[in-house]
Structure formats: structure tokens, C-alpha cells
Design a protein around this motif. Sequence first.
Motif, short mmCIF file in Angstrom:
data_model
loop_
_atom_site.label_atom_id
_atom_site.label_comp_id
_atom_site.label_asym_id
_atom_site.label_seq_id
_atom_site.Cartn_x
_atom_site.Cartn_y
_atom_site.Cartn_z
N SER A 155 0.80 -1.23 0.00
CA SER A 155 0.00 0.00 0.00
C SER A 155 0.83 1.28 0.00
CB SER A 155 -0.95 0.02 1.21
OG SER A 155 -0.20 0.05 2.42
N ALA A 175 -2.14 11.53 -11.52
CA ALA A 175 -3.12 10.74 -10.79
C ALA A 175 -4.49 10.82 -11.47
CB ALA A 175 -3.22 11.23 -9.34
N ALA A 226 -4.43 8.52 -14.44
CA ALA A 226 -4.54 7.12 -14.04
C ALA A 226 -5.95 6.77 -13.58
CB ALA A 226 -3.54 6.81 -12.93
N ALA A 227 -6.65 7.74 -13.01
CA ALA A 227 -8.00 7.46 -12.49
C ALA A 227 -8.97 7.07 -13.60
CB ALA A 227 -8.52 8.69 -11.75
N SER A 273 -2.69 3.07 -11.86
CA SER A 273 -2.99 3.68 -10.56
C SER A 273 -1.91 4.70 -10.25
CB SER A 273 -3.03 2.61 -9.47
OG SER A 273 -3.38 3.18 -8.22
N PHE A 311 2.59 6.96 -12.74
CA PHE A 311 1.59 5.96 -12.38
C PHE A 311 2.20 4.58 -12.52
CE2 PHE A 311 0.54 7.82 -16.60
CZ PHE A 311 0.96 6.78 -17.42
N TYR A 324 1.34 0.21 -13.34
CA TYR A 324 0.46 -0.72 -14.05
C TYR A 324 -0.03 -1.80 -13.09
CZ TYR A 324 -0.96 -4.39 -17.32
OH TYR A 324 -1.66 -5.36 -18.00
N THR A 325 -1.35 -1.98 -13.02
CA THR A 325 -1.95 -2.93 -12.09
C THR A 325 -2.53 -4.15 -12.79
OG1 THR A 325 -4.08 -1.78 -12.18
CG2 THR A 325 -2.52 -1.07 -10.48
#
Length: 388
Positions: free
Chosen positions: A103, A274, A277-278, A284, A301, A303-304
Motif C-alpha cells: 500500500s 493521478a 490514471a484514475a 494507478s 503511475f 500498471y496494475t
Amino acid sequence: MIPLAVPNLNGNEAAYLQDCITSTFVSTVGPFVNDFEERIAALSGTSTAAVLCSGTTALHLALEGLGIGEGDLVMVPSLTFIASANSVSHARADVWLVDVGASDWMLDTARARAAIESQTDAHPDGRLHRASGKILRAIMPVMVMGAVPDFDGLIALAKEFGLRVIVDAAAAIGTTYGAQVPLGATGVDAVCYSFNGNKTVTCGGGGAVAAQDEALIARIKHLSSTGRVGANYDHDIVAYNYRMTNLQAAVGMAQLERLEDFLAAKKSIRDAYANFAANSAVLSAFPEPPHGQNGHWFSGFWYTGDTPEIGAKFRAHMKAAGIDLRPFWKPLHLQTPYLDAWAEPMPVTGDLWERIFPLPCSTHIPDADKATVLAAAAAFWDNHGARA
């Protein structure tokens, strides 16, 4: 090429450098050195500080000043620039590498505690690491991108096991903890900064250690100035020439005059990336831990999604568009000098590091360049089905 980060030298830097030249105080003695030390101490909430030639030497002398050296271990997160580990090696100690939290990307105190509890025993100087026979003496949290960690948790961990806390705050100048508590007033043993050319505040090169312990700072200054005693050529220890020059400090003083503006610009850049990315299902923003005022040194940002190999394609795309996008720090446990270091499992760091995309974030980046960066990023992610 739109660079990742270049220094903003549009203030009094040239005038202060001219003062150095006119006065001939260009080396390690001069009024700017003293003024810069006082300003760093004030920002850190400490009574004193030592300014040095680099962030690496700041970490090194903080360790050596605290008596950490051969036969000792220092717990360091693997997700950091190699200087964090190198400073431990320069002090002739060894690193014990641990993972970061998913986190916040900083030293995972829960994993650290579990490793200490399962692999060490009580010792008068810290904790005896059974497998190596070395003494764990300290932890080195790293303020990744200038983010603020949970200092209360870190200090509780250190007190529980009798450890020192040396903070790698290389990119975190001007940040605060909680209700605007300066970093040096959080209860840590030392806070170490870098003033490299790409930092929010630069001296061209340089570093500093701030600490509440005035004896520690006095020892660091002695170690950094060849161990010289008195006005003659008498030296009482094998020491180093790690001092900051008046020229560097002059640039630093000019930079600090605009620190609040720099931090505001960094936050604005962070918000732009941000927001981008949103609007994506697979991107993210960098973590924004809730523990204090973030410095947002680097922004971008990460990559998720499920195909991390796409990162190499994105970097190539941005390079072709004239935008400097480099791989993020290769973790310490994968670096050649530390392949044999004591290391815990790295599920977070191992998966994360190639997913991180630091984008151009100079404090004076032109709006047109920022728009170019965002347009190039949109062109890539739109073509890869990742944008809303």
C-alpha cells in the motif's frame, strides 16, 4: 527529449555563486555552509545538522557516527536506490533486505517484525542474527518518492528490539509527519537527505544529516573533515573528506528560498498524473500514504494489470515520442553486489518494480511539455484498451 527531472535554477543561485567567487570562499569553509546547516536543522526540527558532499555519505556517516560497522546488520527495504545499501557497505556492515508494503512501497514493519522475531535473539547491542552471527543494529526506512512512512510504527518496532532508526529521506526535503511534525522530531536517530541534481532541492550534489543528538552531529562533522584536531595538521582517527563546499551550499540556500513553491509544483504534477490514471482500469497513481505531507519527488503511475511485460512496450513508446521514461530502481536483492545478502522473500517488490513509470516532473515543466507527456501516454493506453 522531455527529461525526467532537471533543476530549477531561476532564483538567486547565480547571485549567491557570484558572492562565493567575489569573497573567494569557494571550498568547504564559508558563510553559506553555516547558513545551510542551520536551515536544514530548522526544517528537520533539530538543533543541528551536518551538510556533506552527497546523500550516500550522509547515510554512511550517520551509521558510522552511531557506531554501526563490521559485524553488524542493518535492515533495508529492497525497493530503493542502491545508495541505501552501499552506505551500509561503506560502514563495513551488512544489509538484511526486506520487502515493502503493497500500500505504501516502504519498509514493511510487519514482515520486518516477523523476520526479527523468528531469526534473532536478544543481544545487548540489538539482536543477534542466528544464521550469520551478526548483530542487527538498525533499520533504514526509505521515503520512496518523498512519501511519509508510519514513523510511530517504525519507532515502536525499533524500541521493541533495541534498534536505531536512520531515515533515508534522500527525496523528502520539506516533508512532515502527522500534524506537521518535522522529520527529525519524530523520534528517529538520524534523517539523511540528498541534494543531487534531480532532487526537488539541489546543490548540484550534496547531502545532509539532521539529528537531535548534538554529539552525533559533532562526530559526523569530525569524521567528514579528515578527523582533524585543532588548527595544525593533527588527526586523531582515520576519517573522510566528505564536506560540502560553500559553492554547493550557496545553490542550496537559493533553492530553499523557493521550497514551498517547489513542493506545490510537485503536487500539481502528481495530481495531473493521478487524474490520468484514475481514468484507467489498469493504471494507478503512486501511493499517497496518510501519514503526513508527501514531497512528491517523482510522480507518474503504475500498471496494475495482468501483463506486466507491457511496461517495456510503454517505455519504448514514450522514448519514441521524445519523453524520458526509464525503468524504476532495480531492487537490491537483484543487484550484483547484493545477490548473496541476507534477504527475506520479496513478493511485493519482485512483482512491483517493473510496473512503475516515473514521468517528467521538473518543478518548472512547461504546460506544453506536460500536455505532450499525457497525450503520448493516452495514445499508448487507448490503443491497449486500458482507458475509459
